[in-house]
Write a protein that holds these residues in place. Structure first.
Motif, PDB file in Angstrom:
ATOM      1  N   SER A 331      76.555  50.257  67.078  1.00  0.00           N
ATOM      2  CA  SER A 331      75.679  50.832  66.086  1.00  0.00           C
ATOM      3  C   SER A 331      74.271  49.859  66.055  1.00  0.00           C
ATOM      4  O   SER A 331      74.596  48.614  66.463  1.00  0.00           O
ATOM      5  CB  SER A 331      76.142  50.660  64.693  1.00  0.00           C
ATOM      6  OG  SER A 331      76.264  49.439  64.012  1.00  0.00           O
ATOM      7  N   PHE A 332      73.242  50.465  65.734  1.00  0.00           N
ATOM      8  CA  PHE A 332      72.026  49.667  65.941  1.00  0.00           C
ATOM      9  C   PHE A 332      71.375  50.146  64.535  1.00  0.00           C
ATOM     10  O   PHE A 332      70.858  51.065  64.077  1.00  0.00           O
ATOM     11  CB  PHE A 332      71.279  49.970  67.167  1.00  0.00           C
ATOM     12  CG  PHE A 332      69.735  49.234  67.039  1.00  0.00           C
ATOM     13  CD1 PHE A 332      69.721  47.911  67.688  1.00  0.00           C
ATOM     14  CD2 PHE A 332      68.673  49.771  66.511  1.00  0.00           C
ATOM     15  CE1 PHE A 332      68.698  47.150  67.733  1.00  0.00           C
ATOM     16  CE2 PHE A 332      67.562  49.114  66.611  1.00  0.00           C
ATOM     17  CZ  PHE A 332      67.452  48.080  67.237  1.00  0.00           C
ATOM     18  N   ASP A 333      70.940  48.946  63.653  1.00  0.00           N
ATOM     19  CA  ASP A 333      70.221  49.225  62.437  1.00  0.00           C
ATOM     20  C   ASP A 333      70.883  50.191  61.676  1.00  0.00           C
ATOM     21  O   ASP A 333      70.294  50.974  60.980  1.00  0.00           O
ATOM     22  CB  ASP A 333      68.808  49.478  62.891  1.00  0.00           C
ATOM     23  CG  ASP A 333      67.928  49.319  61.580  1.00  0.00           C
ATOM     24  OD1 ASP A 333      68.325  48.399  60.682  1.00  0.00           O
ATOM     25  OD2 ASP A 333      66.778  49.914  61.747  1.00  0.00           O
ATOM     26  N   GLY A 334      72.526  50.126  61.511  1.00  0.00           N
ATOM     27  CA  GLY A 334      73.244  51.078  60.651  1.00  0.00           C
ATOM     28  C   GLY A 334      73.458  52.190  61.306  1.00  0.00           C
ATOM     29  O   GLY A 334      74.227  53.014  60.636  1.00  0.00           O
ATOM     30  N   ALA A 335      72.971  52.715  62.583  1.00  0.00           N
ATOM     31  CA  ALA A 335      73.208  53.972  62.793  1.00  0.00           C
ATOM     32  C   ALA A 335      74.170  53.988  64.264  1.00  0.00           C
ATOM     33  O   ALA A 335      73.761  53.136  65.017  1.00  0.00           O
ATOM     34  CB  ALA A 335      71.735  54.728  63.226  1.00  0.00           C
ATOM     35  N   GLU A 336      75.203  54.884  64.360  1.00  0.00           N
ATOM     36  CA  GLU A 336      75.845  54.733  65.258  1.00  0.00           C
ATOM     37  C   GLU A 336      75.172  55.127  66.515  1.00  0.00           C
ATOM     38  O   GLU A 336      74.068  55.748  66.465  1.00  0.00           O
ATOM     39  CB  GLU A 336      77.121  55.793  65.151  1.00  0.00           C
ATOM     40  CG  GLU A 336      77.996  55.492  64.315  1.00  0.00           C
ATOM     41  CD  GLU A 336      79.184  56.451  64.377  1.00  0.00           C
ATOM     42  OE1 GLU A 336      79.227  57.302  65.147  1.00  0.00           O
ATOM     43  OE2 GLU A 336      80.193  56.115  63.595  1.00  0.00           O
ATOM     44  N   ALA A 338      75.313  56.477  70.239  1.00  0.00           N
ATOM     45  CA  ALA A 338      76.290  57.471  71.314  1.00  0.00           C
ATOM     46  C   ALA A 338      76.094  57.231  72.631  1.00  0.00           C
ATOM     47  O   ALA A 338      77.308  57.003  73.363  1.00  0.00           O
ATOM     48  CB  ALA A 338      75.801  58.801  71.133  1.00  0.00           C
ATOM     49  N   ASP A 339      75.040  56.692  73.097  1.00  0.00           N
ATOM     50  CA  ASP A 339      74.777  56.400  74.592  1.00  0.00           C
ATOM     51  C   ASP A 339      73.606  55.483  74.895  1.00  0.00           C
ATOM     52  O   ASP A 339      73.062  55.221  73.898  1.00  0.00           O
ATOM     53  CB  ASP A 339      74.733  57.695  75.482  1.00  0.00           C
ATOM     54  CG  ASP A 339      73.939  58.422  74.884  1.00  0.00           C
ATOM     55  OD1 ASP A 339      72.883  58.110  74.347  1.00  0.00           O
ATOM     56  OD2 ASP A 339      74.080  59.835  75.466  1.00  0.00           O
ATOM     57  N   THR A 340      73.310  55.152  76.026  1.00  0.00           N
ATOM     58  CA  THR A 340      72.263  54.127  76.402  1.00  0.00           C
ATOM     59  C   THR A 340      70.857  54.984  76.059  1.00  0.00           C
ATOM     60  O   THR A 340      69.959  54.348  75.577  1.00  0.00           O
ATOM     61  CB  THR A 340      72.159  53.809  77.707  1.00  0.00           C
ATOM     62  OG1 THR A 340      72.134  55.050  78.722  1.00  0.00           O
ATOM     63  CG2 THR A 340      73.549  53.100  78.180  1.00  0.00           C
ATOM     64  N   ARG A 341      70.923  56.111  76.281  1.00  0.00           N
ATOM     65  CA  ARG A 341      69.483  56.770  75.852  1.00  0.00           C
ATOM     66  C   ARG A 341      69.169  56.668  74.224  1.00  0.00           C
ATOM     67  O   ARG A 341      68.135  56.444  73.784  1.00  0.00           O
ATOM     68  CB  ARG A 341      69.561  58.240  76.208  1.00  0.00           C
ATOM     69  CG  ARG A 341      69.362  58.823  77.642  1.00  0.00           C
ATOM     70  CD  ARG A 341      69.168  60.397  77.828  1.00  0.00           C
ATOM     71  NE  ARG A 341      68.386  60.840  77.029  1.00  0.00           N
ATOM     72  CZ  ARG A 341      68.018  62.065  76.786  1.00  0.00           C
ATOM     73  NH1 ARG A 341      69.178  62.845  76.866  1.00  0.00           N
ATOM     74  NH2 ARG A 341      66.976  62.514  76.125  1.00  0.00           N
ATOM     75  N   GLU A 342      70.501  57.080  73.590  1.00  0.00           N
ATOM     76  CA  GLU A 342      69.922  56.904  72.087  1.00  0.00           C
ATOM     77  C   GLU A 342      69.640  55.317  71.673  1.00  0.00           C
ATOM     78  O   GLU A 342      68.754  55.193  70.795  1.00  0.00           O
ATOM     79  CB  GLU A 342      71.314  57.352  71.256  1.00  0.00           C
ATOM     80  CG  GLU A 342      71.145  57.190  69.749  1.00  0.00           C
ATOM     81  CD  GLU A 342      72.340  57.855  69.038  1.00  0.00           C
ATOM     82  OE1 GLU A 342      72.481  57.550  67.969  1.00  0.00           O
ATOM     83  OE2 GLU A 342      73.118  58.782  69.977  1.00  0.00           O
ATOM     84  N   LEU A 343      70.381  54.377  72.191  1.00  0.00           N
ATOM     85  CA  LEU A 343      69.996  52.956  71.973  1.00  0.00           C
ATOM     86  C   LEU A 343      68.586  52.759  72.462  1.00  0.00           C
ATOM     87  O   LEU A 343      67.878  52.055  71.593  1.00  0.00           O
ATOM     88  CB  LEU A 343      70.925  52.140  72.912  1.00  0.00           C
ATOM     89  CG  LEU A 343      70.735  50.441  72.526  1.00  0.00           C
ATOM     90  CD1 LEU A 343      71.019  50.093  71.149  1.00  0.00           C
ATOM     91  CD2 LEU A 343      71.722  49.927  73.410  1.00  0.00           C
ATOM     92  N   VAL A 344      68.114  53.181  73.482  1.00  0.00           N
ATOM     93  CA  VAL A 344      66.885  52.734  74.131  1.00  0.00           C
ATOM     94  C   VAL A 344      65.857  53.357  73.153  1.00  0.00           C
ATOM     95  O   VAL A 344      64.894  52.563  72.601  1.00  0.00           O
ATOM     96  CB  VAL A 344      66.532  53.457  75.294  1.00  0.00           C
ATOM     97  CG1 VAL A 344      65.077  53.300  75.774  1.00  0.00           C
ATOM     98  CG2 VAL A 344      67.613  52.601  76.450  1.00  0.00           C
TER      99      VAL A 344
END
Length: 494
Positions: A331-336, A338-344
């Motif tokens: 998770s990043f900044d409180g949000a799950e 799902a994959d690399t695209r979402e993290l980027v």
């Protein structure tokens, strides 16, 4: 003869009351479901798009760009006899009616855009105005105004322009692209093939498409999009812009019903930054990552195949925060995640210079780290300056069925491209390759790959490697032929 319904009721009088009530309830329930199904099936296209077209037309613009191509410093052919470009250049010059008198000439290109504020801010594609000396805006009313460039973002292919008008301009608002569903009606408007203002309608064919860019979030539509539609808006039925028409997949350069519009929820963030800073300011975590596949999840003892697996942590914010290779960001900044695209995308949208909580899985246990994000643009600028100058080798290579080499000033001029054009010139195309089947030919110039500029052969190979590492099946190339750009997606599967 009495009706069958009357006969049924008479027989029902002999049925116990509770059974009879259940029987009627079942009939009524079935009728309600059937009625709803019939109404859903009967819901068709609007009777007309005329009211919507009339509402949105004043805010859509045609864009004409012009560039001065510098005069040749010498007369006569500049391509050695026997060069693989020789026949192409001769044919190209003949078609354009250009001689070898060495006089400067003007090169023009057409595109579309739309007004987003009454004080004259206009959104279009970066590739529509890239390298232009002059940008002219034609409004639906016929009025014409010169535009200035506020800022561009090649990674999402978005540009922001500004015109000065004595009167407030009609404009259109952005809508929420996340609310669009596959099957929803949409309308595209623009300047296809230079024919002037034109409207086409279709549906959302797919969501969350990624062509090859880092921040891709495309809406796929079958509304007709052709050359010249680039930069134009894709509307929902409320007259809100939910996408910017950017690319098509086509074997012949024309619409075959597979068009892509950058989602408005990406565009609005880019436009806000361009308006405020004249450039983008994206967050930077400083890690190399890959998707968590089912086999990787099993090997690492993860319950689900989701998150972003860190493969390398160079110097940067993540390293300073204690991240290591092998961590899985959950998770990043409180949000799950799902994959690399979402993290980027989440990292890019996060504020620079502020601490963000990141949950990672390390050796079977979760751990929360606090990371102060840097700025991606600054990090990329630093990476672009090598510590030691390395000679550019090789000068020619075969990639994706194409033989390419860096463009020289002489090549750019002979091809009718703006002075200073950089990229990779195609000197040969394998006739059994996908590239040939999709229309690439000798004399084409690749100026972008994965929506990033390519100048050296290594740049193209790096984009291919990055796309393969990210699990992409294809790479989007921006091809220029005689100054006319178009996107072509080529398979990169090994």
């Amino acid at each position: 003869m009495q009706s069958n319904a009357v006969s049924l009721v008479r027989k029902a009088e002999d049925i116990p009351r509770d059974v009879f009530r259940l029987f009627l309830a079942l009939i009524l329930g079935a009728s309600l479901v059937l009625g709803q199904a019939v109404r859903a099936d009967a819901r068709g296209a609007p009777e007309s798009f005329a009211d919507l077209a009339q509402q949105i037309s004043p805010s859509v613009v045609n864009i004409t760009t012009s560039t001065t191509v510098a005069a040749s410093t010498e007369r006569g052919p500049i391509i050695p006899e026997g060069s693989p470009f020789e026949d192409f250049f001769r044919d190209f010059m003949d078609r354009q009616g250009r001689g070898d008198d060495g006089a400067p000439r003007r090169s023009e290109a057409l595109g579309s855009g739309f007004v987003i504020s009454e004080d004259g801010f206009i959104v279009t594609n970066n590739h529509v105005i890239e390298g232009a000396d002059d940008i002219e805006i034609e409004f639906f009313s016929g009025n014409r105004l010169n535009a200035t460039l506020v800022g561009t973002d090649p990674k999402t292919d978005i540009a922001l322009l500004k015109v000065d008008s004595d009167a407030p301009l009609p404009f259109v608002p952005f809508g929420d692209s996340d609310l669009m569903r596959v099957g929803d009606w949409v309308v595209a408007m623009g300047n296809p093939l230079g024919q002037g203002f034109s409207v086409s309608a279709g549906i959302v064919s797919a969501r969350n498409r990624a062509l090859s860019g880092t921040y891709d979030d495309y809406i796929q539509t079958d509304a007709a999009i052709n050359r010249g539609n680039s930069g134009g808006p894709l509307f929902n039925m409320d007259g809100q812009v939910i996408g910017v028409n950017t690319a098509i997949l086509s074997p012949n350069g024309g619409s075959i019903g597979i068009g892509f519009s950058m989602a408005s929820n990406v565009v609005t963030k880019v436009v806000a930054q361009l308006k405020e800073f004249g450039e983008t300011r994206r967050g930077w975590l400083g890690v190399r990552i890959q998707d968590v596949t089912p086999d990787v999840a099993e090997a690492m003892g993860l319950a689900d195949a989701k998150g972003a697996l860190i493969t390398d942590v160079p110097d940067g914010p993540a390293k300073d925060a204690g991240m290591v290779a092998g961590d899985v960001i959950l998770s990043f900044d409180g949000a799950e995640v799902a994959d690399t695209r979402e993290l980027v995308r989440r990292v890019a949208d996060a504020p620079i210079g502020e601490a963000v909580r990141v949950l990672v899985m390390r050796e079977g246990k979760t751990q929360t780290l606090s990371v102060t994000l840097g700025r991606r643009e600054e990090a990329e600028a630093d990476e672009a300056v090598p510590a030691v100058a390395v000679p550019e080798t090789p000068t020619e290579a075969e990639v994706l069925g194409l033989t390419v080499q860096p463009v020289t000033a002489e090549m750019a001029e002979a091809l009718g491209l703006p002075a200073g054009t950089e990229g990779l010139a195609v000197t040969a195309v394998d006739q059994v390759s996908e590239a040939y089947a999709k229309g690439l030919r000798e004399g084409d110039v690749i100026t972008e790959a994965g929506q990033q500029k390519v100048v050296r052969i290594k740049d193209l190979q790096d984009r291919i490697d990055e796309a393969q590492e990210a699990g992409r099946k294809s790479l989007l190339l921006l091809i220029r032929r005689g100054g006319d750009p178009r996107f072509v997606a080529l398979s990169i599967e090994e």
